[in-house]
Design a protein around this motif. Structure first.
Motif, short mmCIF file in Angstrom:
data_model
loop_
_atom_site.label_atom_id
_atom_site.label_comp_id
_atom_site.label_asym_id
_atom_site.label_seq_id
_atom_site.Cartn_x
_atom_site.Cartn_y
_atom_site.Cartn_z
N SER A 288 75.94 138.81 50.82
CA SER A 288 75.24 138.33 49.91
C SER A 288 73.98 138.76 49.75
CB SER A 288 75.06 136.68 49.89
OG SER A 288 74.52 136.18 51.17
N ARG A 289 73.38 139.11 51.00
CA ARG A 289 72.01 139.71 51.20
C ARG A 289 72.32 141.38 51.79
NH1 ARG A 289 69.66 137.46 47.20
NH2 ARG A 289 70.24 135.16 47.46
N ILE A 290 73.16 141.79 51.13
CA ILE A 290 73.51 143.30 51.78
C ILE A 290 72.21 144.22 51.62
CG2 ILE A 290 74.17 144.35 49.23
CD1 ILE A 290 76.51 145.74 51.05
N ALA A 291 71.96 145.02 52.56
CA ALA A 291 70.87 145.82 52.63
C ALA A 291 71.05 147.15 53.05
CB ALA A 291 69.81 145.09 53.56
N ASN A 292 70.57 148.29 52.51
CA ASN A 292 70.59 149.58 52.90
C ASN A 292 72.13 149.99 52.86
OD1 ASN A 292 67.92 148.73 53.92
ND2 ASN A 292 67.78 150.75 53.87
N PHE A 293 72.98 149.52 51.90
CA PHE A 293 74.40 149.96 51.75
C PHE A 293 74.51 151.36 51.26
CE2 PHE A 293 73.44 148.04 47.72
CZ PHE A 293 73.80 148.90 46.85
N ASP A 294 73.40 152.13 50.88
CA ASP A 294 73.70 153.38 50.78
C ASP A 294 73.87 154.35 51.91
OD1 ASP A 294 71.12 152.83 51.51
OD2 ASP A 294 70.15 154.72 50.74
N GLY B 113 85.67 136.17 48.43
CA GLY B 113 86.95 135.60 47.69
C GLY B 113 87.96 136.77 48.02
N GLN B 114 87.63 137.83 48.32
CA GLN B 114 88.86 138.86 48.61
C GLN B 114 89.11 138.98 50.11
OE1 GLN B 114 89.02 142.26 46.29
NE2 GLN B 114 88.34 141.28 44.27
N HIS B 115 90.08 139.24 50.85
CA HIS B 115 90.61 139.75 52.06
C HIS B 115 90.10 141.17 52.30
CE1 HIS B 115 92.52 135.98 53.06
NE2 HIS B 115 93.43 136.03 52.03
N LEU C 200 76.04 136.09 58.30
CA LEU C 200 77.06 135.74 59.15
C LEU C 200 77.75 134.48 58.93
CD1 LEU C 200 78.28 136.43 61.80
CD2 LEU C 200 76.43 135.21 62.98
N LEU C 201 77.09 133.40 58.29
CA LEU C 201 77.94 132.08 58.06
C LEU C 201 78.78 132.23 56.76
CD1 LEU C 201 74.78 129.63 58.63
CD2 LEU C 201 76.71 130.13 60.25
N GLN C 202 78.21 133.12 55.98
CA GLN C 202 79.27 133.22 54.79
C GLN C 202 80.15 134.21 55.12
OE1 GLN C 202 77.07 134.29 51.16
NE2 GLN C 202 75.80 132.63 51.18
N GLY D 137 82.68 131.97 56.27
CA GLY D 137 83.07 131.04 54.89
C GLY D 137 83.86 131.90 54.30
N ASN D 138 83.83 133.13 53.94
CA ASN D 138 84.89 133.94 53.01
C ASN D 138 86.09 134.31 53.90
OD1 ASN D 138 83.36 134.52 50.98
ND2 ASN D 138 82.18 136.10 51.99
N GLY D 139 86.32 133.71 55.36
CA GLY D 139 87.44 134.20 56.19
C GLY D 139 87.44 135.60 56.56
N TRP D 140 86.28 136.26 56.45
CA TRP D 140 86.47 137.72 56.87
C TRP D 140 86.47 137.66 58.32
CZ3 TRP D 140 81.69 139.17 53.02
CH2 TRP D 140 82.38 139.36 51.97
#
Length: 489
Positions: free
Chosen positions: A265-271, A290-292, A312-314, A317-320
């Protein structure tokens, strides 16, 4: 003061960053000393830039780093004096002239903006020193007139600095005539006088079919059209600027190696992933909540995060976390970068509540390390060397926290003679604080080879340079660049 012109948009993601980069490269190719400027940016994709007179670096948006590259100039914190890095849905870290000022909720920031105009104008003067031309990028839209009173990003800056504006409309999203006419309608007269004309971006097909549209916009606004820009395919070869593009990266073309990247949700520097995306045998898939995580992925990369514990908590929560465990049981590889590295450990502690109210969280447990958040932020460009392959690396660090533990005894890189990162006993999981490690062509080729994929032959930085040249050449064809540059005052 250097001559300047500003691009503003009828909305977010209309393509201003790429257009400014392309115009910067076009001006640079003409022999002009050109510089980019963006008063205010909001992005968790940050770059490290020079702070004049200081050894340490500061943060700017990746877009301004790219625009500086287009100008053939070193990036400076003054090219993007105010950077907002979202940490929650209602608050952001505020970076001013490269350094963290603090955190602010959205409502508080509206008050703070009035104080930030001094920093913006100070940087504006510094960027213009010795330049022939400055090309300025707005943020969001000047049509957000509810924010006009303390605006520093669009018309507040343009009127204060006396910079003429070219409005950008995005025809790909539809309603471009209404968006331009509506912007003209609701702008205060003082702001409207700053607009010298407009251009249309992301057009597909026969441009002559839009002639009636240009006539209609002229009737509604009286603005001059500087041209219609086609869909710039070369823009896909440029580094990604911010998370707006992520939904377009959620699916890829099947290739020899699938790399799964959870969309935090707070992804950073994904380039950081862009050099892998450029490899012909690699399919990079950004996996939305919501996707595996795909079972056929050979590699999972957990990217940087502006809120490590929250993400990390999310992640759980996503089941990742369960998907990641299954991936490891299948023999899959995992790489964590910066915040992703911290998540891979056994524990993340935040005793001072720097990231928020949660002071401690269990990590994913794939590396035997622990991280403690500390107030001092590391921001620097570095040269490094891969320990596994004994090959050169380069990149940058932007992070809070210190990570330690037994797996740090197997470092990923040596940075200025100091060990960085950690590797699992079987060598299939590693984490590092080094952003940009995939840009090193020889290292990337060896890494892919270790994953069973033939890499090599791709000069990533040269590809970016060619893309900038291609975009500049196309803009010279479809826009009246002479007229746009002549507007500058």
């Amino acid at each position: 003061m250097a001559r300047a012109v500003m691009l503003q948009g009828t909305g977010s993601d209309v393509g201003k960053t790429v257009l400014v980069a392309g115009l910067c490269r076009a001006a640079h190719r003409r022999g002009l000393k050109v510089r980019p400027f963006k008063p205010q940016n909001m992005s968790n994709n940050a770059a490290v830039a020079d702070i004049p007179g200081e050894a340490a670096g500061g943060e700017i948006g990746r877009g301004q780093w790219l625009q500086a590259l287009a100008c053939g100039a070193p990036p400076s914190v003054h090219m993007n004096p105010v950077l907002l890095k979202p940490q929650t849905d209602i608050g952001s870290q505020v970076v001013v002239q490269g350094k963290v000022l603090g955190e602010a909720r959205a409502r508080d920031y509206q008050v703070l903006k009035g104080q930030l105009m001094d920093a913006v104008m100070d940087s504006w003067a510094k960027v213009g020193e010795g330049a022939d031309l400055v090309i300025v990028e707005g943020a969001g839209s000047p049509a957000e007139i509810n924010l006009r009173a303390r605006d520093i990003a669009n018309m507040g800056f343009a009127t204060g600095a006396g910079v003429p504006v070219v409005m950008v409309g995005d025809i790909d999203r539809g309603g471009v005539i209404a968006s331009l006419a509506g912007t003209h309608l609701i702008l205060p007269e003082e702001d409207r006088r700053m607009v010298a004309g407009y251009l249309i971006n992301k057009f597909r097909g026969d441009v002559s079919l839009f002639n009636d549209g240009i006539e209609a916009i002229g009737q509604f606004t009286g603005w001059r059209c500087f041209g219609v820009v086609p869909w710039l395919k070369a823009a896909a070869r440029l580094p990604s600027e911010d998370s707006v593009v992520l939904e377009r990266l959620a699916a890829g073309e099947r290739r020899a190696l699938k790399v799964a990247v959870p969309m935090l949700s707070r992804i950073a520097n994904f380039d950081d992933l862009d050099p892998l995306r450029a490899e012909p045998q690699v399919e990079v898939v950004f996996v939305p909540p919501g996707q595996h995580l795909p079972q056929d992925a050979g590699l999972v990369v957990i990217p940087g995060s502006k809120s490590t514990i929250g993400d990390l908590l999310q992640f759980r929560g996503n089941g990742w976390d369960r998907d990641l465990e299954a991936h490891r049981r299948r023999g899959g590889h995992v790489i964590g970068i910066c915040g992703g590295y911290q998540m891979l450990g056994r524990k993340v502690r935040d005793p001072d509540g720097i990231e928020g109210g949660v002071r401690e969280a269990d990590g994913l447990g794939l590396l035997d390390v622990e991280t403690v958040m500390e107030p001092e932020k590391t921001v620097r460009n570095v040269g490094a060397r891969s320990v596994a392959f004994d090959l050169p690396l380069s990149g940058y660090e932007i992070h809070l926290g210190r990570t330690s533990g037994p797996d740090c005894g197997r470092p990923v890189a040596m940075i200025d003679g100091v060990e960085d990162g950690a590797t699992s006993a079987d060598g299939k999981v590693f984490g590092t604080y080094l952003h940009g490690l995939f840009e090193a062509d020889a290292f990337r080729a060896r890494l892919l080879e270790s994953l069973g994929v033939k890499g090599g032959g791709l000069d990533y930085r040269a590809q970016v340079e060619r893309a900038l040249d291609d975009i500049a050449a196309e803009l010279e064809t479809c826009l009246d660049c002479d007229a746009i540059f002549a507007l500058a005052r």
